[in-house]
Design an enzyme around this catalytic site. Structure first.
Site, PDB file in Angstrom:
ATOM      1  N   LYS A   1       1.150   4.115  -3.113  1.00  0.00           N
ATOM      2  CA  LYS A   1       0.820   5.531  -2.966  1.00  0.00           C
ATOM      3  C   LYS A   1       2.030   6.436  -3.200  1.00  0.00           C
ATOM      4  O   LYS A   1       1.881   7.581  -3.650  1.00  0.00           O
ATOM      5  CB  LYS A   1       0.208   5.785  -1.590  1.00  0.00           C
ATOM      6  CG  LYS A   1      -1.171   5.151  -1.413  1.00  0.00           C
ATOM      7  CD  LYS A   1      -2.178   5.665  -2.448  1.00  0.00           C
ATOM      8  CE  LYS A   1      -3.585   5.176  -2.166  1.00  0.00           C
ATOM      9  NZ  LYS A   1      -4.565   5.720  -3.139  1.00  0.00           N
TER      10      LYS A   1
ATOM     11  N   TYR B   1       0.816  -1.217   0.000  1.00  0.00           N
ATOM     12  CA  TYR B   1       0.000   0.000   0.000  1.00  0.00           C
ATOM     13  C   TYR B   1       0.850   1.267   0.000  1.00  0.00           C
ATOM     14  O   TYR B   1       0.663   2.128  -0.871  1.00  0.00           O
ATOM     15  CB  TYR B   1      -0.965  -0.014   1.180  1.00  0.00           C
ATOM     16  CG  TYR B   1      -1.868   1.188   1.236  1.00  0.00           C
ATOM     17  CD1 TYR B   1      -2.940   1.320   0.359  1.00  0.00           C
ATOM     18  CD2 TYR B   1      -1.647   2.212   2.160  1.00  0.00           C
ATOM     19  CE1 TYR B   1      -3.775   2.430   0.399  1.00  0.00           C
ATOM     20  CE2 TYR B   1      -2.482   3.320   2.206  1.00  0.00           C
ATOM     21  CZ  TYR B   1      -3.536   3.427   1.326  1.00  0.00           C
ATOM     22  OH  TYR B   1      -4.351   4.528   1.362  1.00  0.00           O
TER      23      TYR B   1
END
Length: 235
Positions: free
Chosen positions: A164, A160
């Protein structure tokens, strides 16, 4: 009237952002993977449902045709995302980390963002004040993740935050490539949504604040930045 498309918008931050922008006078296209949920959410909000799965080329192309037929696009909010670490699938650094686990997260958070942005660029170029808002995360900040004592430092996941961080890089490069656009990444904060199993400490109303603010930028607003509601974040 400003036309706005929000991906992943039938719940959570996307839904609250849509609610606020409809109230501000935007024509909001609610991008949702599930046609029924999208239709019901749009009816509640006074928005326009658009069937849209960011991981599928055909779905994105069909969404472009729908939005184009409805008059065009001024604001794109890339909100759709997944956080597989919250499901305990092993996407942390160690022997269990695999390319396939990373790929599943990147498919939505990175490739999906690029797929949607690329497809809608022709419509955005026709706008007199095009805006792109990429929903990122404080976990994308290399400065915060590498600084002991910050909340981000102790986060164990890799897929994750890496996805990002890639979104942030894309934001910078898109902003340089399209100086007439306002293109920024935003950190909503640790908001209670399905993405994190509703473990966040702030409400969707609080989290949507920076998304809405950046969606309403004028031509003189910042571009190529990374922002929270309190101000810029370090990369």
């Amino acid at each position: 009237m400003t036309a706005t498309l929000i991906t992943g918008a039938n719940k959570g931050l996307g839904y609250e952002t849509a609610r606020r922008l409809v109230a501000a006078g935007h024509t909001v296209h609610l991008g949702c993977r599930d046609a029924g949920r999208g239709r019901r959410a749009a009816e509640r909000l006074g928005a326009r449902p658009v069937l849209l799965d960011v991981t599928e080329d055909a779905s994105v192309a069909a969404a472009v045709r729908t939005v184009a037929a409805d008059g065009g696009l001024d604001v794109l909010i890339n909100n759709a995302g997944i956080q597989r670490e919250m499901a305990g699938d092993g996407t942390t650094v160690g022997a269990e980390l695999t390319a396939d686990l990373m790929r599943a997260t990147f498919e939505t958070n990175v490739f999906g963002m690029v797929r949607v942005t690329h497809a809608f660029l022709p419509l955005l170029r026709r706008s007199t004040a095009p805006v792109v808002v990429n929903v990122s995360s404080g976990l994308a900040s290399l400065a915060l993740l590498s600084t002991p004592g910050t909340p981000a430092y102790d986060y164990p996941g890799i897929a994750y935050p890496a996805s990002k961080t890639a979104v942030n890089m894309l934001t910078v490069q898109y902003a340089k490539a399209y100086p007439g656009f306002r293109i920024n990444a935003v950190e909503p904060g640790f908001t209670s949504t399905d993405l994190n199993g509703n473990t966040g400490h702030q409400s969707v109303e609080e989290g949507a604040e920076i998304i809405v603010r950046m969606a309403r930028l004028g031509p003189d607003g910042p571009t190529g930045g990374f922002f929270t509601a309190e101000g810029p974040l370090p990369w």
